[in-house]
Design an enzyme around this catalytic site. Structure first.
Site, PDB file in Angstrom:
ATOM      1  N   GLU A 149     -15.560   6.507 -17.416  1.00 37.56           N
ATOM      2  CA  GLU A 149     -16.066   6.248 -16.074  1.00 37.56           C
ATOM      3  C   GLU A 149     -15.943   4.752 -15.790  1.00 37.56           C
ATOM      4  O   GLU A 149     -14.978   4.314 -15.209  1.00 37.56           O
ATOM      5  CB  GLU A 149     -17.500   6.767 -15.941  1.00 37.56           C
ATOM      6  CG  GLU A 149     -17.705   7.435 -14.616  1.00 37.56           C
ATOM      7  CD  GLU A 149     -18.920   8.331 -14.523  1.00 37.56           C
ATOM      8  OE1 GLU A 149     -19.425   8.467 -13.416  1.00 37.56           O
ATOM      9  OE2 GLU A 149     -19.362   8.893 -15.545  1.00 37.56           O
ATOM     10  N   GLU A 160     -28.942   5.583 -20.022  1.00 38.10           N
ATOM     11  CA  GLU A 160     -28.753   6.263 -18.736  1.00 38.10           C
ATOM     12  C   GLU A 160     -29.883   7.261 -18.472  1.00 38.10           C
ATOM     13  O   GLU A 160     -30.463   7.312 -17.404  1.00 38.10           O
ATOM     14  CB  GLU A 160     -27.420   7.009 -18.748  1.00 38.10           C
ATOM     15  CG  GLU A 160     -27.168   7.820 -17.492  1.00 38.10           C
ATOM     16  CD  GLU A 160     -25.786   8.456 -17.478  1.00 38.10           C
ATOM     17  OE1 GLU A 160     -25.241   8.675 -18.577  1.00 38.10           O
ATOM     18  OE2 GLU A 160     -25.260   8.721 -16.383  1.00 38.10           O
TER      19      GLU A 160
HETATM   20  C1  BGC Z   1     -22.782   7.537 -13.153  1.00 39.70           C
HETATM   21  C2  BGC Z   1     -24.065   7.116 -12.511  1.00 39.70           C
HETATM   22  C3  BGC Z   1     -23.832   7.286 -11.039  1.00 39.70           C
HETATM   23  C4  BGC Z   1     -23.781   8.769 -10.844  1.00 39.70           C
HETATM   24  C5  BGC Z   1     -23.802   9.278  -9.450  1.00 39.70           C
HETATM   25  C6  BGC Z   1     -22.677   8.987 -12.926  1.00 39.70           C
HETATM   26  O1  BGC Z   1     -21.639   9.602 -13.563  1.00 39.70           O
HETATM   27  O2  BGC Z   1     -22.683   7.174 -14.483  1.00 39.70           O
HETATM   28  O3  BGC Z   1     -24.699   6.054 -12.983  1.00 39.70           O
HETATM   29  O4  BGC Z   1     -24.618   6.576 -10.195  1.00 39.70           O
HETATM   30  O5  BGC Z   1     -22.742   9.327 -11.590  1.00 39.70           O
HETATM   31  O6  BGC Z   1     -23.121  10.454  -9.326  1.00 39.70           O
END
Ligand code: BGC
Length: 817
Positions: free
Chosen positions: A341, A613
């Site tokens: 990501e 997270e």
């Molecule tokens: C990210 C997040 C993001 C979210 C929103 C995730 O995969 O890591 O931090 O804000 O998606 O969809």
């Protein structure tokens, strides 16, 4: 050159010889790439940046770096050279496994400007370049890099090399108006960390532990026979004694070095990883710890904020936020540095921006990023959820994510007092707000469309992080109350009076609609969630009486949950503020200092060195939460550190840029000291306080030209002083804390009224009945003693009775201390 931008292709090596009959007075290299590049002049790497040109919205803004290379030139033949890897422009980005988001061919732009005084000559990146390959083979940001030293062609970047077997190049068309300089600091090697331990795992693997989850790569020196392959697999965590790559999802994060024989120092050039551990395979013999290190790599910003307290766990929480920030400011403010990501997620930086602006000077990186946001928004008509946008579908407007367009410039203006930040973003801010205004229902509420809501609320189902307890449209309308007001204030600051009136009216319309729909006359907020109350309180939606009542109800909810956290991205940055600003400082501290799962300090007790997270990315039994959203390095939930700066350190800006500030530490949580430093645009500020028995000392250093309102912490008369520049010191006596004495004959209400006692009591109860709620504020709690309660608890053991008695005794002692 023949590269096609396909996966696994070797990096392009480019060279152009040129002759000089006299040396210029000054020579400047201006260079950038589609891909990531390293430029060289006569065999020497130009500049100290890595992963240049970083990641921007390339089609609109492709950043050109300028370097003075006067001293690198010689009379006779010179060689301008570069290696270009796939980087963000060609490599795969996002979890959708798509690549070539910007181009299918790597490309170099270089202009060597030679100034002779009477004339200027330019050696440009034209078709006279020759292209080949070398040691750098596949090179992917997510998957890692392979370097085969046997394939590196000696002397390729200096004069005299025979490049006749190399290919010609083609000129790539790209809008030249995209070429730009950038306010952002480049990405650099910022720190070198030695290993803290070299482990042999149960399966016999060698793993190097750097003691810190970081963003960067490994550098090592090795003596090995030609053909030896050394493989480095990076990981954030170890489980069952082995590295665990679950948190990387599909990112391979694997580097390979193939020796050409002899001794060589190597570090990958075109990748970075988020890791604490690296597993080494193929290393000849024992690993000497002095030959291997972690190279911390991120945007080279200036540190501007520090906080230290008497509590080691809080200090670690603070350090974790600092590291998560460092690890996620790699050119773009990202969600995470390790998995497939690493995108510029808008909601994450929106939640974390005030914290970030305290810790580092973020003007460079975030102004650059806001420029990308604005150009993309203008081109597409929406604020992308990730900036630069690489998602395959258009983003719809969402609270906390898209409204970063308004709240980030505003947060930066508050920190730096620079109106230009607002001016530059004004069009982007207004068009976002007007777009959302068009989506409101007849009542003035934002009640339709997709919303992330209180993302990653710990009670949301694992497979639906947006499905938290708090109604997502309540969250959206609450955030809109905040952003419409910020918009009105922005227009006022910039002197756009008509806009200011328009946005103030809109703010009032949304606020009134919110109150009608979601708030009772007395101040109860629909849904009765911690996030719902926190938003209503922190965003100024309630009137004074409602606010006080809502504060009490919030404090009860937080106590009922045993001070375990129950908020996600939307509520977490606000809950401690909502408590401390409504007279519930003690509850705010209890929430902050809770260590059970889920809580702010739980990850710290599990050895975290960055912010996770999910509250339980690693579960209490040491396994990784299998839900897939379990990065160990996401800064959003670290936003509480902003409250720590303002409340424990006690510093907040009353005027943008700290020309007038408030210094008002609020002591609690058993802390005995704290010290804060902040380099503001008005100058350096220092605040420190120390409690010694009943004696309190506060020292405040205010920069010349600034003024501070100082509220003496725990002072019996709440003394306040207005001070100017200089160092000010106060020492005074504080009253002993009043507290109760509790036993099994105390009523639940008596205990609940003392948050610290309730925490002890509820902790002991939960150890026997995990997850079972206990409401110290229910009507019957006023007369129900603990002994009576035990008669009603099926399965209550003598052990439970003893544990509760012990907890109440501890609470009584704590109160008298
Ligand atoms: C990210 C997040 C993001 C979210 C929103 C995730 O995969 O890591 O931090 O804000 O998606 O969809």
């Amino acid at each position: 050159m023949s590269s096609t931008g396909a996966e696994g292709e070797a990096a392009a090596y480019l060279r152009r010889p040129f002759a000089l009959t006299s040396l210029p007075k000054r020579a400047t290299l201006r260079a950038t790439a589609l891909g990531v590049m390293e430029a060289r002049l006569n065999g020497t790497v130009v500049g100290d940046e890595v992963l240049a040109p970083g990641w921007t919205s390339y089609r609109h803004r492709l950043v050109v770096a300028e370097h003075d290379v006067t001293d690198a030139l010689v009379l006779g033949e010179n060689v301008l050279a570069a290696i270009v890897g796939e980087g963000w422009a060609l490599g795969r980005l996002g979890w959708e496994n798509k690549r070539n988001h910007y181009t299918t061919r790597p490309a170099l732009f270089a202009e060597l400007v030679l100034e002779y005084g009477d004339r200027t000559e330019i050696i440009g990146s034209d078709a006279t370049f020759r292209a080949g390959t070398g040691g750098t083979r596949d090179n992917s940001i997510y998957d890692g890099e392979t370097f085969d030293a046997r394939l590196e062609q000696a002397g390729w970047d200096v004069a005299g090399f025979d490049d006749s077997s190399w290919e010609g190049v083609e000129v790539v068309e790209w809008p030249l108006e995209a070429l730009t300089d950038s306010p952002a600091e480049p990405i650099r090697r910022v720190e070198i960390l030695p290993p803290v331990e070299i482990l042999t795992t149960p399966s016999g693997k060698t793993v190097v532990d750097f003691g810190q989850n970081l963003s960067g790569r490994v550098r090592f020196t090795v003596t090995a026979e030609a053909g030896t392959v050394i493989t480095l697999r990076h990981a954030e965590v170890m489980t069952g004694g082995e590295i665990d790559v679950e948190t990387l999802r599909t990112a391979k994060a694997t580097d390979r070095f193939i020796s050409a024989g002899g001794t060589r120092t190597w570090e990958p050039r075109f990748t970075f990883h988020g890791f604490r551990y690296v597993e080494l395979d193929g290393w000849p013999g024992e690993v000497d710890p002095t030959t291997i290190s972690a190279v911390v790599t991120h945007s080279d910003m200036r540190r501007t904020g520090w906080l230290e307290t008497s509590d080691p766990l809080l200090n670690q929480l603070h350090s974790n936020a600092v590291w998560s920030m460092r690890d996620n400011f790699v050119g773009v403010p990202t969600d995470c540095p390790q998995r497939d990501e690493r995108l510029g997620w808008t909601g994450d930086i929106n939640a974390f921006a005030p914290t970030a602006a305290f810790l580092y000077d973020v003007r460079g990186v975030l102004r650059s990023w806001l420029q990308d946001l604005a150009v993309e928004q203008k081109a597409t008509g929406f604020v992308p959820w990730v900036v630069p946008d690489v998602l395959s579908t258009p983003s719809s407007p969402t609270a906390l994510w898209s409204d970063v367009a308004v709240s980030l410039p505003w947060a930066l203006y508050r920190e730096y007092g620079d109106r230009a930040i607002l001016e530059n973003s004004y069009e982007s801010m207004t068009s976002f707000i007007r777009q959302v205004e068009g989506l409101l229902d007849g009542d003035g509420l934002w009640s339709s469309g997709f919303q992330y809501g209180d993302w990653l609320d710990p009670d949301a189902p694992d497979d639906n992080p947006a499905g938290g307890k708090t109604d997502r449209h309540l969250v959206a309308s609450a955030y809109l109350c905040k952003t419409t007001r910020e918009m009105a204030d922005t227009a006022r600051v910039l002197g756009h009076d008509q806009d200011a009136a328009e946005f103030a009216a809109l703010a009032e319309r949304v606020r009134a609609a919110f109150r009608r729909e979601y708030v009772t006359e007395k101040g109860r907020v629909a849904g009765e969630t911690v996030t719902g109350y926190s938003l209503a309180i922190a965003f100024g939606i309630l009137d004074d009486e409602q606010r006080a009542h809502a504060g009490d109800l919030l404090a009860r909810l937080v106590a009922k949950a045993g001070y375990r956290i129950s908020t996600g991205f939307a509520g977490t940055p606000l809950v401690t503020d909502a408590l401390s600003s409504t007279g519930h400082l003690e509850e705010a501290y209890l929430l902050l200092m809770e260590t059970g799962c889920p809580s702010f300090l739980y990850p710290v007790t599990m050895g975290a060195t960055t912010i996770w997270e999910r509250w339980d990315s690693v579960r209490p039994d040491g396994t990784i939460n299998p839900s897939g959203m379990t990065s160990l390095n996401h800064y959003a939930l670290g936003a509480v550190v902003d409250w720590m700066h303002r409340t424990i350190g006690g510093l907040s800006a009353l005027e943008p840029g700290y020309t007038h500030m408030r210094i008002a530490p609020q002591v609690g949580g058993g802390l005995t000291s704290a010290s804060l430093r902040h380099t503001t645009v008005a100058g350096d500020v220092e605040v420190s306080w120390q409690r010694d028995g009943q004696s309190m000392t506060l020292i405040a250093m205010v920069p010349d030209g600034a003024t501070a309102e100082v509220v003496l912490p725990s002072h019996p008369d709440g003394e306040t002083h207005e001070v100017g520049g200089g160092t000010h010191r106060w020492t005074y006596e504080i009253p002993a804390a009043a507290g109760g004495s509790y036993d099994l004959d105390s009523t639940l209400k008596e205990i609940a009224d003392d948050p610290a006692a309730w925490r002890e009591f509820f902790g002991a109860f939960s150890a026997h009945f995990p997850g079972v709620p206990l409401d110290g504020n229910a009507p019957e709690a006023a007369f129900m003693t603990v002994s009576t309660m035990l008669e009603y608890v099926p399965g209550a053991s003598d052990e439970l009775r003893d544990d509760l008695a012990a907890a109440l005794a501890r609470a009584s002692e704590g109160a008298s201390a």
